[in-house]
Design an enzyme around this catalytic site. Structure first.
Site, PDB file in Angstrom:
ATOM      1  N   ALA A 243      19.396  11.020  -5.120  1.00 30.25           N
ATOM      2  CA  ALA A 243      18.838  11.620  -3.911  1.00 30.25           C
ATOM      3  C   ALA A 243      18.254  13.010  -4.200  1.00 30.25           C
ATOM      4  CB  ALA A 243      19.920  11.705  -2.842  1.00 30.25           C
TER       5      ALA A 243
ATOM      6  N   ASP B 237      17.742   9.503 -16.254  1.00 36.43           N
ATOM      7  CA  ASP B 237      18.676   8.809 -15.354  1.00 36.43           C
ATOM      8  C   ASP B 237      19.244   7.594 -16.067  1.00 36.43           C
ATOM      9  OD1 ASP B 237      19.376   8.838 -12.172  1.00 36.43           O
ATOM     10  OD2 ASP B 237      19.486   6.822 -13.034  1.00 36.43           O
TER      11      ASP B 237
ATOM     12  N   CYS C 247      29.767  10.972  -2.700  1.00 33.47           N
ATOM     13  CA  CYS C 247      28.869  10.253  -1.794  1.00 33.47           C
ATOM     14  C   CYS C 247      29.294   8.810  -1.627  1.00 33.47           C
ATOM     15  CB  CYS C 247      27.447  10.306  -2.318  1.00 33.47           C
ATOM     16  SG  CYS C 247      26.789  11.964  -2.321  1.00 33.47           S
TER      17      CYS C 247
END
Ligand SMILES: [Zn+2]
Length: 344
Positions: A39, A60, A188
């Site tokens: 995000a 990533d 999260c």
């Protein structure tokens, strides 16, 4: 692109006096490294690409899933359907936003073996990660190589950010000498997160990066900034120079860069998944692995990863031989599946 269209593209930003033509030139000659393209990383990458930062490296380790789309604005349903690695999907979208800049995807788990190579030619490093282990790793590598980095985190409706200039300001370890113990802090995946706090944190992080890259250091906030968009609380705590007893800044001990302390497998908190990494850096041929695995379960391959379903487990295997194993929170089970099907 010709000169006219180029100047049109950035005209509103060049009109902003603290940036101007000189600042725009500096941005175009800069490299930003974004570690983690979830995000926060999505929001950072889009803003920096549109602002004309000349080189972006997107690091990533994961692939796009449907549950990302509520807040990871870089990605689409088709990326999730194709299970594209986030670094690849982000690169495709960023190239469509700005074809004048260089974007370098890195499908990798940032760890002690690669972090210094990933950041050492960067002008700024952006924290888009979701865990403290990687943040302390970034802190060590950036302090060691004297590269500015911008810490950021968001969970629920709360977020925090701080800008670290090695040698000049406190580092992450000056403020928090130890990371919180595993599973002690909400994530999260356990406490959820809402989009607006992502935008707030990423906006402040990107503004700080623009100040750093355009030589506007006097305008940096020099604070630990905390926001809660639900409780309507905004706090800033001044941070000074490096702490006199900081092991990272003062004694230059970079413990997370030392291979000895590293784990081979990590539970991906709240995802009912474990990541297993090979003990040595390697590259594997997904097609031949797929052929071997086909007898034991369902195999699907794209250009970047292989998905293998066996019993209640789903293994996603990347070209660097890393695997994310879904269906367990148990490291021993994951390691055993990895040894059985990938081999190590
Ligand atoms: Zn420090």
């Amino acid at each position: 692109m010709n000169k006219k269209s180029h100047s049109d593209r950035y005209s509103r930003q060049v009109l902003f006096q603290p940036i101007g033509a000189e600042g725009q030139r500096r941005l175009m000659n800069s490299r930003a490294v974004i570690i983690g393209c979830g995000a926060l990383g999505s929001a950072q990458a889009e803003s920096l690409a549109r602002a004309g930062v000349g080189r972006l490296r997107i690091v990533d380790r994961d692939f796009v899933e449907l549950s990302n789309l509520q807040r990871q604005t870089m990605f689409t349903e088709s990326d999730a359907g194709d299970r594209l690695p986030k670094a690849i999907a982000a690169t495709q979208h960023l190239r469509a936003m700005n074809s004048e800049i260089e974007i370098e995807p890195q499908i990798a788990d940032a760890n002690h073996s690669n972090i210094e190579r990933l950041i050492d030619d960067g002008d700024v490093v952006m924290d888009g990660t979701d865990n403290f282990a990687t943040r302390y790793l970034i802190n060590d590598a950036c302090v060691k190589h004297r590269i500015n980095w911008v810490y950021g985190a968001a969970v629920g409706s709360y977020g925090v950010t701080m800008t670290i200039r090695p040698g000049l300001t406190a580092c992450l370890r000056c403020i928090f000498p130890e990371p919180p113990p595993a599973a002690s802090a909400p994530t999260c995946d356990t406490a959820g997160v809402i989009m607006p706090i992502i935008n707030v944190v990423a906006a402040v992080q990107v503004a700080e990066a623009l100040k750093l890259l355009t030589a506007n250091e006097d305008d940096l906030h020099n604070c630990l900034m905390q926001f809660d968009v639900w409780r309507n609380e905004w706090r800033q705590i001044s941070v000074g120079s490096p702490a006199s007893d900081c092991s990272t800044c003062r004694r230059r001990e970079f413990t997370t860069l030392d291979a000895g302390g590293q784990d081979f497998a990590a539970v991906l908190c709240g995802r009912h998944a474990v990541q297993v990494s090979p003990s040595q850096p390697t590259q594997i041929n997904l097609t031949s692995l797929g052929a071997r695995l086909a007898a034991s379960g369902e195999v699907k391959i794209n250009d970047y990863l292989l998905r293998f379903r066996t019993g209640e487990f789903e293994m996603t295997i990347f070209q660097d031989a890393r695997s994310i194993i879904r269906g367990t929170d148990d490291v021993a089970t994951a390691r055993s599946l990895y040894a059985r099907f990938v081999g190590n």
